[in-house]
Design an enzyme around this catalytic site. Structure first.
Site, PDB file in Angstrom:
ATOM      1  N   SER A  52       0.833  -1.203   0.000  1.00  0.00           N
ATOM      2  CA  SER A  52       0.000   0.000   0.000  1.00  0.00           C
ATOM      3  C   SER A  52       0.869   1.254   0.000  1.00  0.00           C
ATOM      4  O   SER A  52       1.712   1.419  -0.874  1.00  0.00           O
ATOM      5  CB  SER A  52      -0.963  -0.063   1.189  1.00  0.00           C
ATOM      6  OG  SER A  52      -2.017   0.848   1.046  1.00  0.00           O
ATOM      7  N   ASP A 166      -5.788  -3.503  -2.555  1.00  0.00           N
ATOM      8  CA  ASP A 166      -4.820  -3.215  -1.507  1.00  0.00           C
ATOM      9  C   ASP A 166      -4.195  -4.472  -0.902  1.00  0.00           C
ATOM     10  O   ASP A 166      -4.883  -5.369  -0.426  1.00  0.00           O
ATOM     11  CB  ASP A 166      -5.508  -2.412  -0.400  1.00  0.00           C
ATOM     12  CG  ASP A 166      -4.530  -1.655   0.475  1.00  0.00           C
ATOM     13  OD1 ASP A 166      -3.503  -2.242   0.839  1.00  0.00           O
ATOM     14  OD2 ASP A 166      -4.798  -0.486   0.788  1.00  0.00           O
TER      15      ASP A 166
END
Length: 323
Positions: A52, A166
């Protein structure tokens, strides 16, 4: 030997240093401070694994663009953050991500992961299967976009025939990936270390509903229209921006759910493959979307890293002896 590992020795014959940079949205600006202090102390990593925001900062560092991302971060204001959000209706997320993509392409457009001067991997999650995807080849910008595509906020990204989102959903602090790419000593940065340990088990909670609190609204004929507007505005505010004592808002629920998920997964993954050194910036008061607070967040990263320099030196020395 693992096909992802690196056979070339590290400079000066020292152990190869790996960095595992964790996810945590705006808390990720702390990674900039971490990298600055490590660089100043002479601990330049040979391997970076990022999830991320950790992938974004790690990728910029690997491409030689840490100063650029630091300048961008410290110039952010609340207004500029909102300006980067291309909200849309009908997608798989609230934000299309086109503006952020163009911003990354300004400095990273020609960069490919396999040509970076150090080993790099961005962690993503495959939609549907839940597979943990290690992005080790291809355009750097696309890998970063996939790694930070927070479900419900950003649209997922399709790469190599897979819809990706993610990586924090499966590996918030990617120590395993750093080791697989050949690191002898792994330093991880856990942006949620102050949040870990909050969860426990409440064994005898009573399932009795609390009395619902209904706020009073003036509905006299002369003010009925005003009461209707006020009530509607309040409901919208609770939905998109926060909460009141009676009922949590949508944004608050999403943020807390993401925090809880990262906490539980991080605990499990780090217990199974602990790093040699863990850096844990004190970020409990930094919200996931406090992107405008970069200066103080970067400084917290610097402080946390300075506290761990002796431990890092000891881990590297110990690795030399064992080798």
């Amino acid at each position: 030997m693992n096909e992802l590992s690196v056979e070339t020795p590290a400079p000066n014959g020292r152990p190869k240093i790996g960095l595992a940079l964790g996810g945590g949205a705006a808390r990720g600006w702390a990674h900039i401070g971490v990298l600055e202090v490590l660089n100043e102390a002479g601990y330049r990593p040979d391997v970076i694994a990022g999830t991320s925001i950790g992938a974004v900062i790690g990728g910029c560092f690997a491409a030689g663009k840490l100063d650029e991302i630091a300048e961008f971060a410290t110039n952010l204001t609340k207004r500029r953050v909102v300006g980067l959000m291309d909200f849309h209706i009908g997608g798989a997320g609230l934000i299309g991500g086109g503006r952020l993509k163009r911003l990354l392409e300004r400095d990273l457009a020609d960069q490919r992961i396999e040509t970076l001067p150090m080993r790099f991997v961005a962690i993503a999650t495959e939609l549907g299967t839940g597979h943990e995807i290690w992005l080790t080849k291809g355009p750097l910008v696309e890998a970063l976009r996939a790694s930070y595509a927070l479900p419900g906020v950003f649209d997922p990204v399709k790469l190599g025939g897979r819809w990706l989102m993610d990586g924090a959903l499966v590996n918030p602090v990617p120590v395993t990936a750093a080791r697989a790419l050949g690191a002898d000593v792994v330093i991880c940065v856990n942006l949620n270390s102050e949040l870990m340990g909050r969860g426990t088990t409440i064994q005898n909670h009573i399932a009795e509903p609390d009395p619902e609190v209904v706020p009073e609204i003036d509905v006299q004929p002369t003010s009925r229209w005003l009461g209707g507007i006020t009530g509607a505005a309040r409901r919208v505010r609770e939905l998109v921006g926060g909460s009141n004592e009676a009922r949590p808002g949508l944004a608050g629920v999403m943020i807390d759910a993401f925090n809880i998920t990262q906490d539980r997964i991080s605990r499990s993954r780090l217990a199974g493959d602990p790093p040699d050194v863990m850096i844990g910036p004190k970020l409990a008061r930094t919200g996931l979307f406090d992107f405008h607070r970069a200066e103080e967040t970067i400084e917290l990263g610097r402080q946390a890293t300075r506290r761990m320099l002796e431990d890092i030196e000891a881990a590297i020395a110990g690795s030399r002896i064992s080798a």
